[in-house]
Design a protein around this motif. Structure first.
Motif, mmCIF file in Angstrom:
data_model
loop_
_atom_site.group_PDB
_atom_site.id
_atom_site.type_symbol
_atom_site.label_atom_id
_atom_site.label_comp_id
_atom_site.label_asym_id
_atom_site.label_seq_id
_atom_site.Cartn_x
_atom_site.Cartn_y
_atom_site.Cartn_z
ATOM 1 N N GLN A 189 -1.065 1.214 3.235
ATOM 2 C CA GLN A 189 -1.153 2.158 2.122
ATOM 3 C C GLN A 189 0.047 3.099 2.125
ATOM 4 O O GLN A 189 0.646 3.360 1.076
ATOM 5 C CB GLN A 189 -2.446 2.963 2.224
ATOM 6 C CG GLN A 189 -2.565 4.055 1.162
ATOM 7 C CD GLN A 189 -3.852 4.850 1.292
ATOM 8 O OE1 GLN A 189 -4.775 4.669 0.519
ATOM 9 N NE2 GLN A 189 -3.917 5.738 2.273
ATOM 10 N N LEU A 192 3.101 1.326 0.934
ATOM 11 C CA LEU A 192 3.037 1.112 -0.511
ATOM 12 C C LEU A 192 3.376 2.394 -1.278
ATOM 13 O O LEU A 192 4.142 2.367 -2.248
ATOM 14 C CB LEU A 192 1.653 0.609 -0.908
ATOM 15 C CG LEU A 192 1.431 0.358 -2.410
ATOM 16 C CD1 LEU A 192 2.445 -0.647 -2.943
ATOM 17 C CD2 LEU A 192 0.003 -0.125 -2.659
ATOM 18 N N TRP A 221 2.396 -4.640 -3.517
ATOM 19 C CA TRP A 221 1.312 -4.348 -2.571
ATOM 20 C C TRP A 221 1.209 -5.423 -1.508
ATOM 21 O O TRP A 221 0.906 -5.139 -0.338
ATOM 22 C CB TRP A 221 -0.037 -4.197 -3.295
ATOM 23 C CG TRP A 221 -0.574 -5.483 -3.881
ATOM 24 C CD1 TRP A 221 -0.411 -5.945 -5.143
ATOM 25 C CD2 TRP A 221 -1.353 -6.466 -3.179
ATOM 26 N NE1 TRP A 221 -1.029 -7.166 -5.298
ATOM 27 C CE2 TRP A 221 -1.620 -7.503 -4.106
ATOM 28 C CE3 TRP A 221 -1.843 -6.573 -1.884
ATOM 29 C CZ2 TRP A 221 -2.355 -8.634 -3.772
ATOM 30 C CZ3 TRP A 221 -2.579 -7.704 -1.541
ATOM 31 C CH2 TRP A 221 -2.840 -8.719 -2.479
#
Length: 318
Positions: A189, A192, A221
């Motif tokens: 995360q 990203l 992603w």
């Protein structure tokens, strides 16, 4: 703009290559003050925080951003900077690995590109099995000299070196490694978010594992998920293969929860290696953990599912 940066970088490399032979006049021999300690881990795993904690609480030498331009003469620069390289300010902030301050701890990647590629067909990966040790015979003396000038063991945050862990372990048989790990989902995360916040999200950021060419065409992603997975697995594999008993696993979550316990554990692990603690404790009792879901449910689920698939296929894809 990118073309101008490339030209400037080439010019800087040439400039430093020309000056590099002169640096031997500023080198220093002497008894070992301790093996180098490398902090390695996937980008956004907590390596910068680990670097800050170690340089704050241990009497160590480290690279600074001030060395980023005259990297062909590290001995000269370290001699000039030695009065300013001591115990960093106890400020635990950074921006994607960069710590404010000319004399703050820094990755100083240009120094390492004298021996390791900026990029090749395998990205930043250096295969330890294909290593010719004679090509790296100047690396250990260079690190030993910097440590001798400072009179303290040298701590290095890996950066792109995470793809040369096995090579470093073979070249430097006394080197130690701290392997920082973070919960896979939160690591992905964070990668990203970093990609989405840059000017062009389609531009690759940071470490390129050997699978880089095959995954760069995937959705962003998925790129960062596979970047995390392959980078983490390669570090894990090569530490176990080439640095058995010479590395320490560190959890980002545990570090945040109790950094002082980490310090004491690391001090015990390094107790026979010349590393010394400062007497007073300046590291706080706890750090704020950035582990919080910020992605939409659907995207978060895609990342989790992809991580699961990669883990199930790991024996065939690595």
């Amino acid at each position: 703009m990118s073309a101008l940066r490339d030209v400037a970088r080439v010019g800087l490399d040439v400039f430093n290559k020309v000056l590099s032979p002169l640096d031997s006049y500023f080198a220093k021999d002497g008894p070992s003050v301790g093996p180098p300690l490398f902090i390695v881990g996937v980008p956004r795993s907590g390596t910068t925080l680990t670097h800050q904690v170690i340089t704050q609480q241990f009497r160590v030498a480290y690279f600074t951003s001030a060395m980023g331009y005259l990297y062909g003469m590290p001995n000269l620069v370290m001699r000039l900077l030695r009065p300013f390289i001591g115990r960093p300010s106890a400020v635990y902030e950074s921006t994607y690995g960069n710590i404010k301050g000319v004399f703050s701890p820094s990755e100083h990647g240009n120094f390492w590109f004298r021996w390791f590629p900026r990029e090749s067909e395998l990205g930043h990966y250096v295969d330890p099995e294909d290593l010719k040790l004679e090509d790296y015979e100047t690396l250990k003396p260079a690190l030993d000299s910097i440590a001798a000038i400072c009179g303290k063991p040298l701590v290095v945050k890996g950066g792109y070196l995470v793809m040369a862990v096995g090579a470093l372990a073979k070249i430097l048989p006394d080197a130690r490694f701290v392997f920082v790990r973070r919960d896979p989902f939160y690591n992905c995360q964070s990668l990203l978010v970093r990609r989405l916040n840059q000017r062009n999200p389609n531009t690759w950021w940071s470490v390129k594992p050997p699978q880089y060419q095959s995954i760069r065409s995937l959705p962003i992603w998925c790129q960062v998920t596979e970047q995390f997975f392959f980078t983490n697995k390669i570090i894990e594999r090569e530490l176990e293969s080439f640095a058995t008993q010479r590395y320490l696993n560190v959890s980002y979550e545990a570090l945040c929860d109790n950094p002082r316990e980490f310090i004491h554990s690391l001090a015990h692990w390094l107790s026979d290696s010349g590393y010394q603690l400062y007497e007073d404790m300046r590291v706080p009792e706890q750090f704020f953990s950035a582990n919080k879901v910020t992605l939409e449910d659907e995207l978060a689920e895609k990342i989790r599912d992809r991580l699961l698939v990669l883990e199930q296929q790991s024996s065939s894809v690595l």
